[in-house]
Design a protein around this motif. Sequence first.
Motif, PDB file in Angstrom:
ATOM      1  N   ILE A   1    -103.794-108.919 -73.330  1.00  0.00           N
ATOM      2  CA  ILE A   1    -104.756-109.850 -73.917  1.00  0.00           C
ATOM      3  C   ILE A   1    -104.987-111.032 -72.989  1.00  0.00           C
ATOM      4  CG2 ILE A   1    -105.132-111.463 -75.826  1.00  0.00           C
ATOM      5  CD1 ILE A   1    -103.623-109.508 -77.640  1.00  0.00           C
ATOM      6  N   VAL A   2    -103.905-111.583 -72.431  1.00  0.00           N
ATOM      7  CA  VAL A   2    -104.020-112.731 -71.532  1.00  0.00           C
ATOM      8  C   VAL A   2    -104.774-112.353 -70.263  1.00  0.00           C
ATOM      9  CG1 VAL A   2    -102.706-114.327 -70.081  1.00  0.00           C
ATOM     10  CG2 VAL A   2    -101.991-113.910 -72.433  1.00  0.00           C
ATOM     11  N   SER A   3    -104.528-111.156 -69.747  1.00  0.00           N
ATOM     12  CA  SER A   3    -105.223-110.744 -68.524  1.00  0.00           C
ATOM     13  C   SER A   3    -106.717-110.581 -68.756  1.00  0.00           C
ATOM     14  CB  SER A   3    -104.632-109.433 -67.999  1.00  0.00           C
ATOM     15  OG  SER A   3    -104.910-108.367 -68.898  1.00  0.00           O
ATOM     16  N   ASP A   4    -107.100-110.294 -70.010  1.00  0.00           N
ATOM     17  CA  ASP A   4    -108.514-110.106 -70.340  1.00  0.00           C
ATOM     18  C   ASP A   4    -109.189-111.417 -70.723  1.00  0.00           C
ATOM     19  OD1 ASP A   4    -110.930-108.953 -70.871  1.00  0.00           O
ATOM     20  OD2 ASP A   4    -110.329-107.972 -72.725  1.00  0.00           O
ATOM     21  N   LEU A   5    -108.524-112.217 -71.581  1.00  0.00           N
ATOM     22  CA  LEU A   5    -109.144-113.424 -72.115  1.00  0.00           C
ATOM     23  C   LEU A   5    -108.773-114.684 -71.352  1.00  0.00           C
ATOM     24  CD1 LEU A   5    -108.709-112.885 -75.981  1.00  0.00           C
ATOM     25  CD2 LEU A   5    -110.647-112.259 -74.534  1.00  0.00           C
ATOM     26  N   GLY A   6    -107.681-114.649 -70.569  1.00  0.00           N
ATOM     27  CA  GLY A   6    -107.196-115.873 -69.936  1.00  0.00           C
ATOM     28  C   GLY A   6    -106.527-116.768 -70.971  1.00  0.00           C
ATOM     29  N   GLY A   7    -106.388-118.064 -70.631  1.00  0.00           N
ATOM     30  CA  GLY A   7    -105.843-119.028 -71.580  1.00  0.00           C
ATOM     31  C   GLY A   7    -104.354-118.880 -71.815  1.00  0.00           C
ATOM     32  N   PHE A   8    -103.579-118.677 -70.752  1.00  0.00           N
ATOM     33  CA  PHE A   8    -102.135-118.489 -70.911  1.00  0.00           C
ATOM     34  C   PHE A   8    -101.478-119.697 -71.584  1.00  0.00           C
ATOM     35  CE2 PHE A   8     -97.741-118.813 -69.417  1.00  0.00           C
ATOM     36  CZ  PHE A   8     -97.251-117.577 -69.807  1.00  0.00           C
ATOM     37  N   ALA A   9    -102.052-120.899 -71.398  1.00  0.00           N
ATOM     38  CA  ALA A   9    -101.473-122.106 -71.991  1.00  0.00           C
ATOM     39  C   ALA A   9    -101.440-122.032 -73.517  1.00  0.00           C
ATOM     40  CB  ALA A   9    -102.260-123.343 -71.549  1.00  0.00           C
ATOM     41  N   LEU A  10    -102.298-121.197 -74.090  1.00  0.00           N
ATOM     42  CA  LEU A  10    -102.358-121.058 -75.545  1.00  0.00           C
ATOM     43  C   LEU A  10    -101.545-119.859 -76.044  1.00  0.00           C
ATOM     44  CD1 LEU A  10    -106.171-121.754 -76.087  1.00  0.00           C
ATOM     45  CD2 LEU A  10    -104.268-123.317 -76.515  1.00  0.00           C
ATOM     46  N   PHE A  11    -100.782-119.261 -75.153  1.00  0.00           N
ATOM     47  CA  PHE A  11    -100.010-118.058 -75.485  1.00  0.00           C
ATOM     48  C   PHE A  11     -99.213-118.252 -76.777  1.00  0.00           C
ATOM     49  CE2 PHE A  11     -96.496-115.165 -75.381  1.00  0.00           C
ATOM     50  CZ  PHE A  11     -96.883-114.069 -74.625  1.00  0.00           C
ATOM     51  N   GLY A  12     -98.455-119.331 -76.857  1.00  0.00           N
ATOM     52  CA  GLY A  12     -97.589-119.552 -78.018  1.00  0.00           C
ATOM     53  C   GLY A  12     -98.348-119.752 -79.307  1.00  0.00           C
ATOM     54  N   TRP A  13     -99.551-120.305 -79.216  1.00  0.00           N
ATOM     55  CA  TRP A  13    -100.319-120.590 -80.431  1.00  0.00           C
ATOM     56  C   TRP A  13    -100.905-119.342 -81.068  1.00  0.00           C
ATOM     57  CZ3 TRP A  13    -100.040-124.627 -83.381  1.00  0.00           C
ATOM     58  CH2 TRP A  13     -99.511-125.810 -82.856  1.00  0.00           C
ATOM     59  N   VAL A  14    -100.964-118.254 -80.324  1.00  0.00           N
ATOM     60  CA  VAL A  14    -101.381-116.992 -80.944  1.00  0.00           C
ATOM     61  C   VAL A  14    -100.393-116.609 -82.046  1.00  0.00           C
ATOM     62  CG1 VAL A  14    -101.740-114.519 -80.535  1.00  0.00           C
ATOM     63  CG2 VAL A  14    -102.566-116.201 -78.870  1.00  0.00           C
ATOM     64  N   PHE A  15     -99.124-116.962 -81.849  1.00  0.00           N
ATOM     65  CA  PHE A  15     -98.098-116.682 -82.855  1.00  0.00           C
ATOM     66  C   PHE A  15     -97.907-117.860 -83.812  1.00  0.00           C
ATOM     67  CE2 PHE A  15     -97.159-114.245 -79.029  1.00  0.00           C
ATOM     68  CZ  PHE A  15     -97.075-112.965 -79.544  1.00  0.00           C
ATOM     69  N   SER A  16     -97.841-119.073 -83.260  1.00  0.00           N
ATOM     70  CA  SER A  16     -97.589-120.249 -84.100  1.00  0.00           C
ATOM     71  C   SER A  16     -98.714-120.472 -85.105  1.00  0.00           C
ATOM     72  CB  SER A  16     -97.431-121.502 -83.222  1.00  0.00           C
ATOM     73  OG  SER A  16     -96.309-121.389 -82.388  1.00  0.00           O
ATOM     74  N   GLY A  17     -99.960-120.296 -84.679  1.00  0.00           N
ATOM     75  CA  GLY A  17    -101.081-120.501 -85.590  1.00  0.00           C
ATOM     76  C   GLY A  17    -101.016-119.566 -86.784  1.00  0.00           C
ATOM     77  N   TYR A  18    -100.690-118.314 -86.512  1.00  0.00           N
ATOM     78  CA  TYR A  18    -100.568-117.318 -87.590  1.00  0.00           C
ATOM     79  C   TYR A  18     -99.431-117.691 -88.536  1.00  0.00           C
ATOM     80  CZ  TYR A  18     -99.500-112.766 -89.730  1.00  0.00           C
ATOM     81  OH  TYR A  18     -99.220-111.749 -90.618  1.00  0.00           O
ATOM     82  N   LEU A  19     -98.265-118.018 -87.973  1.00  0.00           N
ATOM     83  CA  LEU A  19     -97.085-118.274 -88.794  1.00  0.00           C
ATOM     84  C   LEU A  19     -97.224-119.552 -89.614  1.00  0.00           C
ATOM     85  CD1 LEU A  19     -94.325-117.279 -86.223  1.00  0.00           C
ATOM     86  CD2 LEU A  19     -95.056-115.990 -88.249  1.00  0.00           C
ATOM     87  N   ILE A  20     -97.841-120.587 -89.039  1.00  0.00           N
ATOM     88  CA  ILE A  20     -98.009-121.839 -89.775  1.00  0.00           C
ATOM     89  C   ILE A  20     -98.907-121.633 -90.986  1.00  0.00           C
ATOM     90  CG2 ILE A  20     -99.074-124.128 -89.655  1.00  0.00           C
ATOM     91  CD1 ILE A  20     -97.997-124.331 -86.783  1.00  0.00           C
ATOM     92  N   PHE A  21    -100.045-120.993 -90.790  1.00  0.00           N
ATOM     93  CA  PHE A  21    -100.969-120.791 -91.909  1.00  0.00           C
ATOM     94  C   PHE A  21    -100.394-119.821 -92.939  1.00  0.00           C
ATOM     95  CE2 PHE A  21    -103.869-123.178 -89.479  1.00  0.00           C
ATOM     96  CZ  PHE A  21    -104.895-123.571 -90.318  1.00  0.00           C
ATOM     97  N   GLN A  22     -99.594-118.880 -92.490  1.00  0.00           N
ATOM     98  CA  GLN A  22     -98.936-117.982 -93.439  1.00  0.00           C
ATOM     99  C   GLN A  22     -97.939-118.754 -94.297  1.00  0.00           C
ATOM    100  OE1 GLN A  22     -96.262-115.070 -91.753  1.00  0.00           O
ATOM    101  NE2 GLN A  22     -96.649-113.625 -93.400  1.00  0.00           N
ATOM    102  N   ALA A  23     -97.131-119.583 -93.644  1.00  0.00           N
ATOM    103  CA  ALA A  23     -96.067-120.292 -94.371  1.00  0.00           C
ATOM    104  C   ALA A  23     -96.625-121.299 -95.363  1.00  0.00           C
ATOM    105  CB  ALA A  23     -95.144-120.990 -93.372  1.00  0.00           C
ATOM    106  N   VAL A  24     -97.657-122.054 -94.974  1.00  0.00           N
ATOM    107  CA  VAL A  24     -98.132-123.127 -95.852  1.00  0.00           C
ATOM    108  C   VAL A  24     -98.833-122.585 -97.093  1.00  0.00           C
ATOM    109  CG1 VAL A  24     -98.371-124.749 -93.943  1.00  0.00           C
ATOM    110  CG2 VAL A  24    -100.343-123.391 -94.631  1.00  0.00           C
ATOM    111  N   THR A  25     -99.311-121.355 -97.041  1.00  0.00           N
ATOM    112  CA  THR A  25    -100.040-120.812 -98.191  1.00  0.00           C
ATOM    113  C   THR A  25     -99.165-120.000 -99.142  1.00  0.00           C
ATOM    114  OG1 THR A  25    -100.713-118.919 -96.823  1.00  0.00           O
ATOM    115  CG2 THR A  25    -102.264-120.750 -97.009  1.00  0.00           C
ATOM    116  N   VAL A  26     -97.941-119.654 -98.746  1.00  0.00           N
ATOM    117  CA  VAL A  26     -97.089-118.813 -99.593  1.00  0.00           C
ATOM    118  C   VAL A  26     -96.889-119.398-100.985  1.00  0.00           C
ATOM    119  CG1 VAL A  26     -94.695-118.054 -99.896  1.00  0.00           C
ATOM    120  CG2 VAL A  26     -95.910-117.491 -97.802  1.00  0.00           C
ATOM    121  N   PRO A  27     -96.453-120.677-101.130  1.00  0.00           N
ATOM    122  CA  PRO A  27     -96.256-121.194-102.489  1.00  0.00           C
ATOM    123  C   PRO A  27     -97.551-121.339-103.275  1.00  0.00           C
ATOM    124  CG  PRO A  27     -95.866-122.913-100.849  1.00  0.00           C
ATOM    125  CD  PRO A  27     -96.019-121.633-100.104  1.00  0.00           C
ATOM    126  N   ILE A  28     -98.652-121.581-102.578  1.00  0.00           N
ATOM    127  CA  ILE A  28     -99.942-121.721-103.274  1.00  0.00           C
ATOM    128  C   ILE A  28    -100.367-120.378-103.854  1.00  0.00           C
ATOM    129  CG2 ILE A  28    -102.390-122.280-102.961  1.00  0.00           C
ATOM    130  CD1 ILE A  28    -101.505-124.246-100.753  1.00  0.00           C
TER     131      ILE A  28
END
Length: 509
Positions: free
Chosen positions: A43-70
């Motif tokens: 994915i990185v070799s195709d889209l670039g943006g290695f600096a955002l590598f971690g946010w591909v996972f963190s963004g998903y996990l944060i939004f998953q966690a905050v909505t669980v109790p709701i």
Amino acid sequence: MVNATTSARTPATRRPLVLASVMLAMFLTAIEATIVSTAMPGIVSDLGGFALFGWVFSGYLIFQAVTVPIYGKLADLFGRRPVMAAGMALFLAGSALCGLAWNMYALVAFRMLQGLGAGAVQPIAMTIVGDLYSLEERGKIQGYLSSVWAVSSVVGPALGGFFVEYAHWSWVFWINLPIGLLALTGVWFFLRERPAVSRPRIDFAGSALLFFAVGALMLALSVGRDAGVSSAFVPAALAAVSAVMFAGFIRRERAAPEPIMPLSLWRDRLMVVANVASFAAGVVLIGVSAYLPTYAQGVLGRSPTVAGAALTVMSIGWPLAAYIAGKNMPRLGFWKTATTGGVFLVAGALTLWLFRPQWGVVGLGAGSFLIGAGMGFATSTFVVAIQSSVGWNMRGAATALHLFMRSIGTTVGAAALGALMNWRLDARLHESFGRSAPDLSVFDRLLDPAERQTLPAEWLPLLRDALGDGIHFVFAAVLVLAVATALLTVMLPGRKTGLDRREERVAAE
């Protein structure tokens, strides 16, 4: 207000088909981390943006966690089926868009949409099981649900590698569509609920306050993990925002007619013990998951495949123990099955803390398996105990709160253990190299087989010793949290009472 109630006791609900559907839905969310991580280099070799590598996972996990109790509370208000369907629809829409992402910013945004939907899947799936199955059946079914994670840990990396090598990385996300639609169809057509007889009142203010409180906390921990002293202002400011939002949330929940996270749940001893233990177990889980493979590769010099195998045995011990716990829970009761899990957790953490390199990767695998067995015994017992202690109209919120506490535990654990690890590594580098000590990025080179060859030969034993010592400190912290979890299981109520009495009390209410 009378809520929707599932017609689990009517012939209209086809339990095997509903169970298969919720297991498929859980499989999709469970496989996300492993299948995407395998595909990320492509994915990185195709889209670039290695600096955002971690946010591909963190963004998903944060939004998953905050909505669980709701989502858990919404399932109590509107019924399981429509809320599960809405979450799945968001997840599938995010999956479709992720495959169409044109750059890394778009991919991160669509992963957040995925996470927004994924927050509904696991808590409502477990709540549906609590509705459909009797107390005697529930433990065994929890074992089936745990097996989903074992299968996903094996299938995910293989599928991710296959799609990148023989198709296109987009299929890592698009494979969710047919499986997700099948799961959604099964839940929609085969799960029957009675509609609510009055209009539910949604706590919009409480939902917003909780969303931003948890989101700010997780962002603070994620940013703080990588921030130095000079950049500590941002995580500190986010933590302050989170504290203010949490204070406002608690005040709101005391006055809300239908609180999104009923504070009464925190007045039940079983709830408090199980949820605090779940938080501690979350720290244990992330400590083993994050650092055991690093030890195998960086200290023992084993390949990523072997390191992954040492961790994968945890995914074997977990469902195996959950199944055994489920079979014996009606006879032994909550206390004995949960404390058995506590004993396994301590045994596994002690094995890792006492580990010596001459034990080889088998020693790491043994500790990993024991930790998995402990999680299987303890967490399946916690879920069944919590669901048995509340009625239908609180089961979604109670289940979601429990999963939410484990998720917060993994997030806090990742930040705290990472800080502990960095502190110890920095100290060891200065002990070994003095004023000419390299910075912590030298360990990135140690863990990369190609880069490792460029390091001075005399550095390698020093760096391996330092890394081993740093992870040893992490395993010591994991042992402390494992002991805390074990002590909490001993505090579970019902030491002399069976499961039946608690279930009878809830039914009477």
